[in-house]
Design a protein around this motif. Structure first.
Motif, short mmCIF file in Angstrom:
data_model
loop_
_atom_site.label_atom_id
_atom_site.label_comp_id
_atom_site.label_asym_id
_atom_site.label_seq_id
_atom_site.Cartn_x
_atom_site.Cartn_y
_atom_site.Cartn_z
N GLN A 27 -18.70 -2.55 26.66
CA GLN A 27 -17.37 -1.97 26.83
C GLN A 27 -17.21 -1.35 28.21
O GLN A 27 -16.15 -1.42 28.82
N ARG A 74 -15.14 4.90 30.80
CA ARG A 74 -14.92 5.02 29.36
C ARG A 74 -15.26 6.43 28.85
O ARG A 74 -14.52 7.03 28.08
N GLY A 132 -13.96 0.72 15.30
CA GLY A 132 -15.04 -0.21 15.62
C GLY A 132 -16.38 0.31 15.14
O GLY A 132 -16.55 0.71 13.99
N ASP A 143 -11.24 0.51 10.32
CA ASP A 143 -11.26 -0.70 11.15
C ASP A 143 -11.21 -1.91 10.20
O ASP A 143 -11.25 -1.77 8.98
N ASP A 153 -13.01 -4.96 11.23
CA ASP A 153 -14.09 -5.88 11.59
C ASP A 153 -15.34 -5.59 10.76
O ASP A 153 -15.92 -4.51 10.87
N ALA A 208 -2.35 -3.71 10.67
CA ALA A 208 -1.15 -4.53 10.75
C ALA A 208 -0.28 -4.34 9.50
O ALA A 208 0.85 -4.80 9.46
N ALA A 251 -9.04 4.31 20.77
CA ALA A 251 -9.34 3.86 22.14
C ALA A 251 -9.51 2.35 22.19
O ALA A 251 -10.18 1.74 21.34
N ALA A 266 -7.85 -0.27 21.54
CA ALA A 266 -7.70 -1.00 20.29
C ALA A 266 -6.25 -1.38 19.97
O ALA A 266 -6.00 -2.48 19.49
N TRP A 286 -4.21 -4.65 20.38
CA TRP A 286 -4.37 -5.80 19.50
C TRP A 286 -3.13 -5.98 18.60
O TRP A 286 -3.03 -6.98 17.89
N TRP A 322 -17.96 -9.98 26.57
CA TRP A 322 -17.47 -9.86 25.17
C TRP A 322 -18.04 -11.00 24.33
O TRP A 322 -18.64 -10.77 23.28
C1 LIG Z 1 -12.39 -3.17 21.64
S1 LIG Z 1 -12.62 -2.57 20.03
C2 LIG Z 1 -12.65 -0.82 20.31
C3 LIG Z 1 -13.42 -0.09 19.24
C4 LIG Z 1 -13.67 1.40 19.51
N1 LIG Z 1 -12.44 2.16 19.43
C5 LIG Z 1 -14.34 1.59 20.85
O1 LIG Z 1 -13.73 2.21 21.73
O2 LIG Z 1 -15.48 1.15 21.01
C6 LIG Z 1 -11.06 -2.86 19.22
C7 LIG Z 1 -11.12 -2.55 17.74
O3 LIG Z 1 -9.82 -2.66 17.16
C8 LIG Z 1 -10.00 -3.17 15.85
N2 LIG Z 1 -8.73 -3.74 15.34
C9 LIG Z 1 -7.96 -4.65 15.95
N3 LIG Z 1 -6.92 -4.97 15.15
C10 LIG Z 1 -7.06 -4.22 14.02
C11 LIG Z 1 -6.30 -4.12 12.82
N4 LIG Z 1 -5.19 -4.85 12.62
N5 LIG Z 1 -6.73 -3.27 11.86
C12 LIG Z 1 -7.85 -2.53 12.05
N6 LIG Z 1 -8.61 -2.59 13.17
C13 LIG Z 1 -8.22 -3.43 14.14
C14 LIG Z 1 -11.05 -4.26 16.06
O4 LIG Z 1 -11.62 -4.67 14.84
C15 LIG Z 1 -12.02 -3.53 16.98
O5 LIG Z 1 -12.98 -2.80 16.27
#
Ligand SMILES: C[S@@+](CC[C@H](N)C(=O)[O-])C[C@H]1O[C@@H](n2cnc3c(N)ncnc32)[C@H](O)[C@@H]1O
Length: 261
Positions: free
Chosen positions: A28, A35, A63, A84, A86, A109, A128, A130, A133, A194
């Motif tokens: 990251q 960060r 995450g 989350d 994932d 969503a 953060a 996130a 998405w 990534w």
């Molecule tokens: C780049 S990661 C960042 C994770 C953490 N916040 C960090 O800073 O390390 C983006 C996160 O957003 C989550 N995410 C994306 N869309 C999502 C959704 N619709 N519902 C829940 N989590 C979601 C992904 O699964 C992922 O864990």
């Protein structure tokens, strides 16, 4: 404290989970060299708004638990919830946080993501890298849902890619410079990209089956990215009914916006 409620536990020893956390952080940081700065700014703001030493904190799209782990290091009695979607990152969060946090699988969503939360009134909701998405209309709705989950005076902080729309030329140059620096780090083996990180996690005996499930949730490995300027976020937060909204931190093309209920 409710133990973690995910359906995706993995057989990870504490040492293995810590090693994956470290490798996630390096991956990251290749995108976000500052960060830790933004995460510290976020926790400084929590420190300023909470009364007492056991704040209720919600780590949204948390995450592997980046924010939760740092929040617990700073506020050991915090009551932390992480949400989350994932399965692999949730398993990593569960293995790292143990019974210090409630870790929930939920899809942001959908408005029903709040159904299993252990608290109805949080002191702070933190997120953060996130929410880019999510598409615009969903993010605006999510901001309103988060506001309802905060106690009066409670705070949302969202740190993400949020350019300053008054600086289009500089934004483009900063982004180009960051891409070049990242490419050099990948080429030198200083950090995993990534996709390389996910390939590595997929080859791990404990995480591998969860990475397979993740591929069904995110078939392209990511979601379409939508990164509006910070001004969009501030307008959306005001429209969602927050009483104050502003910029807490800025670094290059990223920012952390903050809003108070
Ligand atoms: C780049 S990661 C960042 C994770 C953490 N916040 C960090 O800073 O390390 C983006 C996160 O957003 C989550 N995410 C994306 N869309 C999502 C959704 N619709 N519902 C829940 N989590 C979601 C992904 O699964 C992922 O864990």
């Amino acid at each position: 404290m409710t133990p973690y409620l995910i359906e995706t536990a993995a057989d990870l020893t504490p040492a293995t989970a810590a090693a994956w956390q470290e490798s996630w952080d390096r991956q990251q940081e290749a995108f976000l060299p500052d960060r830790e700065e933004r995460l510290t700014a976020m926790l400084d703001a929590v420190d300023a708004v909470v009364d007492g030493d056991a704040p209720r904190l919600l780590d949204l799209a948390g995450g592997s638990g980046t924010i939760s782990l740092r929040a617990l290091a700073r506020f050991p009695r915090a009551r932390v919830t992480l949400v989350d979607l994932d399965p692999a990152l949730l398993a990593l969060a569960g293995a790292s946080l143990g019974d210090r946090a409630t870790v929930l699988a939920a899809d942001l969503a959908r408005p029903d993501w709040r159904d299993r939360l252990p608290h109805r009134e949080y002191d702070a909701v933190l997120t953060a890298t996130a929410l880019h998405w999510l598409p615009a209309d969903r993010l605006a709705g999510l901001y309103a849902e988060v506001r309802e989950l905060l106690r009066p005076g409670g705070m949302l902080v969202n740190a993400d890619h949020m350019p300053d729309d008054a600086l289009p030329t500089l934004t483009e140059r900063l982004a180009a410079r960051a891409r070049a620096r990242r490419a050099a780090r990948y080429a030198a083996g200083a950090a995993l990209s990534w996709s390389d990180w996910w390939d590595r996690a997929g080859a791990d005996p404990a995480l591998g089956p969860l990475v397979k499930r993740r591929q069904e949730i995110y078939p392209t490995g990511h979601s379409p990215e939508w990164c509006p300027p910070a001004s969009w976020h501030l307008d959306a937060l005001t429209a969602a009914g927050f009483t104050e909204a502003g910029t807490l931190w800025r670094g290059g093309t990223d920012a952390a916006v903050v809003a108070l209920r």
